[in-house]
Design a protein around this motif. Structure first.
Motif, PDB file in Angstrom:
ATOM      1  N   ASP A 142      49.478  85.498  35.033  1.00  0.00           N
ATOM      2  CA  ASP A 142      48.467  84.925  34.154  1.00  0.00           C
ATOM      3  C   ASP A 142      48.418  83.406  34.246  1.00  0.00           C
ATOM      4  OD1 ASP A 142      50.883  84.456  32.964  1.00  0.00           O
ATOM      5  OD2 ASP A 142      50.299  85.129  30.955  1.00  0.00           O
ATOM      6  N   TRP A 143      48.958  82.848  35.332  1.00  0.00           N
ATOM      7  CA  TRP A 143      48.915  81.398  35.553  1.00  0.00           C
ATOM      8  C   TRP A 143      47.662  81.031  36.337  1.00  0.00           C
ATOM      9  CZ3 TRP A 143      53.597  77.870  36.028  1.00  0.00           C
ATOM     10  CH2 TRP A 143      54.659  78.316  35.218  1.00  0.00           C
ATOM     11  N   ASP A 144      47.121  79.863  36.040  1.00  0.00           N
ATOM     12  CA  ASP A 144      46.059  79.333  36.881  1.00  0.00           C
ATOM     13  C   ASP A 144      46.651  78.907  38.219  1.00  0.00           C
ATOM     14  OD1 ASP A 144      44.031  79.703  35.145  1.00  0.00           O
ATOM     15  OD2 ASP A 144      43.791  77.614  34.572  1.00  0.00           O
ATOM     16  N   PRO A 145      45.936  79.113  39.311  1.00  0.00           N
ATOM     17  CA  PRO A 145      46.443  78.680  40.622  1.00  0.00           C
ATOM     18  C   PRO A 145      46.797  77.200  40.666  1.00  0.00           C
ATOM     19  CG  PRO A 145      44.552  80.120  40.893  1.00  0.00           C
ATOM     20  CD  PRO A 145      44.661  79.844  39.418  1.00  0.00           C
ATOM     21  N   GLU A 146      46.051  76.364  39.910  1.00  0.00           N
ATOM     22  CA  GLU A 146      46.366  74.931  39.904  1.00  0.00           C
ATOM     23  C   GLU A 146      47.746  74.654  39.318  1.00  0.00           C
ATOM     24  OE1 GLU A 146      42.472  75.118  37.771  1.00  0.00           O
ATOM     25  OE2 GLU A 146      43.472  76.657  38.977  1.00  0.00           O
ATOM     26  N   ASP A 147      48.117  75.420  38.281  1.00  0.00           N
ATOM     27  CA  ASP A 147      49.428  75.249  37.671  1.00  0.00           C
ATOM     28  C   ASP A 147      50.538  75.616  38.648  1.00  0.00           C
ATOM     29  OD1 ASP A 147      47.987  74.612  35.460  1.00  0.00           O
ATOM     30  OD2 ASP A 147      48.614  76.324  34.244  1.00  0.00           O
ATOM     31  N   VAL A 148      50.316  76.697  39.396  1.00  0.00           N
ATOM     32  CA  VAL A 148      51.309  77.120  40.388  1.00  0.00           C
ATOM     33  C   VAL A 148      51.430  76.063  41.479  1.00  0.00           C
ATOM     34  CG1 VAL A 148      51.948  78.904  42.052  1.00  0.00           C
ATOM     35  CG2 VAL A 148      50.847  79.546  39.900  1.00  0.00           C
ATOM     36  N   ALA A 149      50.307  75.496  41.900  1.00  0.00           N
ATOM     37  CA  ALA A 149      50.325  74.467  42.941  1.00  0.00           C
ATOM     38  C   ALA A 149      51.082  73.225  42.478  1.00  0.00           C
ATOM     39  CB  ALA A 149      48.895  74.105  43.341  1.00  0.00           C
ATOM     40  N   ILE A 150      50.902  72.846  41.215  1.00  0.00           N
ATOM     41  CA  ILE A 150      51.625  71.693  40.670  1.00  0.00           C
ATOM     42  C   ILE A 150      53.126  71.961  40.668  1.00  0.00           C
ATOM     43  CG2 ILE A 150      52.048  70.387  38.549  1.00  0.00           C
ATOM     44  CD1 ILE A 150      49.034  70.733  37.938  1.00  0.00           C
ATOM     45  N   LEU A 151      53.509  73.167  40.274  1.00  0.00           N
ATOM     46  CA  LEU A 151      54.919  73.546  40.277  1.00  0.00           C
ATOM     47  C   LEU A 151      55.488  73.508  41.688  1.00  0.00           C
ATOM     48  CD1 LEU A 151      57.484  74.785  38.993  1.00  0.00           C
ATOM     49  CD2 LEU A 151      56.389  77.036  39.259  1.00  0.00           C
ATOM     50  N   GLU A 152      54.760  74.075  42.656  1.00  0.00           N
ATOM     51  CA  GLU A 152      55.224  74.095  44.044  1.00  0.00           C
ATOM     52  C   GLU A 152      55.423  72.684  44.583  1.00  0.00           C
ATOM     53  OE1 GLU A 152      53.006  78.263  45.425  1.00  0.00           O
ATOM     54  OE2 GLU A 152      52.084  76.311  45.811  1.00  0.00           O
ATOM     55  N   ALA A 153      54.498  71.782  44.241  1.00  0.00           N
ATOM     56  CA  ALA A 153      54.620  70.403  44.709  1.00  0.00           C
ATOM     57  C   ALA A 153      55.847  69.717  44.120  1.00  0.00           C
ATOM     58  CB  ALA A 153      53.355  69.621  44.353  1.00  0.00           C
ATOM     59  N   ALA A 154      56.181  70.081  42.879  1.00  0.00           N
ATOM     60  CA  ALA A 154      57.308  69.437  42.208  1.00  0.00           C
ATOM     61  C   ALA A 154      58.648  69.870  42.787  1.00  0.00           C
ATOM     62  CB  ALA A 154      57.268  69.740  40.715  1.00  0.00           C
ATOM     63  N   ILE A 155      58.766  71.147  43.176  1.00  0.00           N
ATOM     64  CA  ILE A 155      60.066  71.639  43.633  1.00  0.00           C
ATOM     65  C   ILE A 155      60.122  71.864  45.146  1.00  0.00           C
ATOM     66  CG2 ILE A 155      60.558  72.687  41.408  1.00  0.00           C
ATOM     67  CD1 ILE A 155      59.864  75.386  42.531  1.00  0.00           C
ATOM     68  N   GLY A 156      58.994  71.721  45.827  1.00  0.00           N
ATOM     69  CA  GLY A 156      58.988  71.773  47.275  1.00  0.00           C
ATOM     70  C   GLY A 156      58.914  73.152  47.885  1.00  0.00           C
ATOM     71  N   HIS A 157      58.697  74.187  47.080  1.00  0.00           N
ATOM     72  CA  HIS A 157      58.542  75.537  47.612  1.00  0.00           C
ATOM     73  C   HIS A 157      57.911  76.417  46.539  1.00  0.00           C
ATOM     74  CE1 HIS A 157      62.360  75.901  45.390  1.00  0.00           C
ATOM     75  NE2 HIS A 157      62.053  77.180  45.252  1.00  0.00           N
ATOM     76  N   HIS A 158      57.567  77.630  46.928  1.00  0.00           N
ATOM     77  CA  HIS A 158      57.008  78.586  45.968  1.00  0.00           C
ATOM     78  C   HIS A 158      58.145  79.421  45.379  1.00  0.00           C
ATOM     79  CE1 HIS A 158      54.085  81.350  44.161  1.00  0.00           C
ATOM     80  NE2 HIS A 158      54.920  82.320  44.525  1.00  0.00           N
ATOM     81  N   PRO A 159      58.427  79.272  44.078  1.00  0.00           N
ATOM     82  CA  PRO A 159      59.511  80.063  43.480  1.00  0.00           C
ATOM     83  C   PRO A 159      59.083  81.509  43.267  1.00  0.00           C
ATOM     84  CG  PRO A 159      58.435  78.754  41.788  1.00  0.00           C
ATOM     85  CD  PRO A 159      57.792  78.376  43.111  1.00  0.00           C
ATOM     86  N   THR A 160      60.017  82.423  43.446  1.00  0.00           N
ATOM     87  CA  THR A 160      59.708  83.842  43.278  1.00  0.00           C
ATOM     88  C   THR A 160      60.318  84.433  42.018  1.00  0.00           C
ATOM     89  OG1 THR A 160      61.623  84.448  44.640  1.00  0.00           O
ATOM     90  CG2 THR A 160      59.492  84.186  45.759  1.00  0.00           C
ATOM     91  N   TRP A 161      61.074  83.629  41.253  1.00  0.00           N
ATOM     92  CA  TRP A 161      61.655  84.101  40.001  1.00  0.00           C
ATOM     93  C   TRP A 161      61.799  82.921  39.052  1.00  0.00           C
ATOM     94  CZ3 TRP A 161      66.360  82.133  38.287  1.00  0.00           C
ATOM     95  CH2 TRP A 161      67.102  81.395  39.232  1.00  0.00           C
ATOM     96  N   ALA A 162      61.934  83.226  37.789  1.00  0.00           N
ATOM     97  CA  ALA A 162      62.085  82.192  36.763  1.00  0.00           C
ATOM     98  C   ALA A 162      62.793  82.780  35.553  1.00  0.00           C
ATOM     99  CB  ALA A 162      60.730  81.628  36.351  1.00  0.00           C
ATOM    100  N   VAL A 163      63.361  81.921  34.753  1.00  0.00           N
ATOM    101  CA  VAL A 163      63.901  82.321  33.461  1.00  0.00           C
ATOM    102  C   VAL A 163      62.824  82.077  32.417  1.00  0.00           C
ATOM    103  CG1 VAL A 163      65.696  81.961  31.733  1.00  0.00           C
ATOM    104  CG2 VAL A 163      66.237  81.700  34.168  1.00  0.00           C
ATOM    105  N   GLU A 164      62.446  83.115  31.707  1.00  0.00           N
ATOM    106  CA  GLU A 164      61.457  82.979  30.632  1.00  0.00           C
ATOM    107  C   GLU A 164      62.169  83.009  29.293  1.00  0.00           C
ATOM    108  OE1 GLU A 164      57.425  85.104  28.814  1.00  0.00           O
ATOM    109  OE2 GLU A 164      58.372  85.884  30.628  1.00  0.00           O
ATOM    110  N   ILE A 165      61.907  82.008  28.480  1.00  0.00           N
ATOM    111  CA  ILE A 165      62.499  81.920  27.149  1.00  0.00           C
ATOM    112  C   ILE A 165      61.379  82.055  26.122  1.00  0.00           C
ATOM    113  CG2 ILE A 165      63.882  80.531  25.566  1.00  0.00           C
ATOM    114  CD1 ILE A 165      64.954  78.991  27.982  1.00  0.00           C
TER     115      ILE A 165
END
Length: 232
Positions: A142-165
């Motif tokens: 349910d993320w906008d593609p732009e949000d995912v792109a911003i995240l990828e740019a920040a960490i240098g790759h596409h993450p496949t997992w996350a901790v959700e709180i």
């Protein structure tokens, strides 16, 4: 720099999703109805801990991809009804954490600090902590593609997992969230909240850095900014 946003914007379904069977959507709606009934029963019994745990599950059910756009109305009706019946749910807030390192290392760290529990781990009955992924879960569904792109740019790759709180609406939650973020980002990584598109580093979070007028997890500041702009 990040930008102010409506919490957790949903993307439109891809065309291949639109062609998926209607039974997938019906199954999802059945799950939601069952969760609503279980929450109502737990509320009548005064089992607040169970109520919030089920609310986390209900929020997750609503985050699943809408596999068929031919029948959106039932989902919208249920969403409106559960908001009226379960006012606490609208105050549940979420944070996504993307730690540096392997998933197994994060799981081991959570097990050490929050022992004898999992799926979810809980902190004082107010924070519900899960690991979500793209393969078996609903990460980014349910993320906008732009949000995912911003995240990828920040960490240098596409993450496949996350901790959700997921944070209970019964508490402010800021101190508890900072506690968990400090643990999860000890060796690096970023966190994202519902209020800006900025991927936050641990130094930014702990120092109270302000991005686009907001600190990390600044739900009060977010609502104030929106009142000033006439959005509430």
């Amino acid at each position: 720099m990040g930008s102010l946003r409506v919490p957790r914007r949903r993307r439109q379904p891809h065309r291949e999703e639109e062609r998926l069977p209607l039974r997938a959507q019906r199954s999802r709606l059945t799950d939601i109805r069952n969760l609503i009934a279980r929450i109502a029963e737990a509320e009548r019994g005064g089992r607040l801990g169970e109520v919030e745990g089920l609310q986390v599950s209900l929020a997750g059910a609503h985050r699943r991809p809408h596999h068929c756009i031919d029948a959106p109305a039932p989902s919208l009706k249920i969403h409106a009804r559960h908001e009226a019946e379960l006012p606490m749910l609208q105050f549940m807030r979420s944070v996504f954490v993307f730690p540096t390192g392997e998933r197994a290392e994060t799981v081991a760290s959570l097990d050490r600090h929050l022992p004898e529990q999992r799926d979810p781990w809980t902190l004082d009955g107010n924070l519900y902590i899960n690991i979500d992924d793209e393969q078996t879960g609903y990460l980014f569904s349910d993320w906008d593609p732009e949000d995912v792109a911003i995240l990828e740019a920040a960490i240098g790759h596409h993450p496949t997992w996350a901790v959700e709180i997921d944070i209970s609406g019964r508490i402010d939650g800021t101190a508890e969230v900072h506690q968990m973020i400090a643990l999860l980002l000890e060796h690096g990584g970023v966190a994202m909240d519902d209020y800006t598109t900025h991927p936050w580093t641990l130094p930014e979070i702990l120092s109270g850095a302000v991005i686009d007028g907001l600190r990390f997890f600044d739900f009060r500041g977010y609502h104030e900014l929106h009142r000033e702009h006439g959005r509430f």
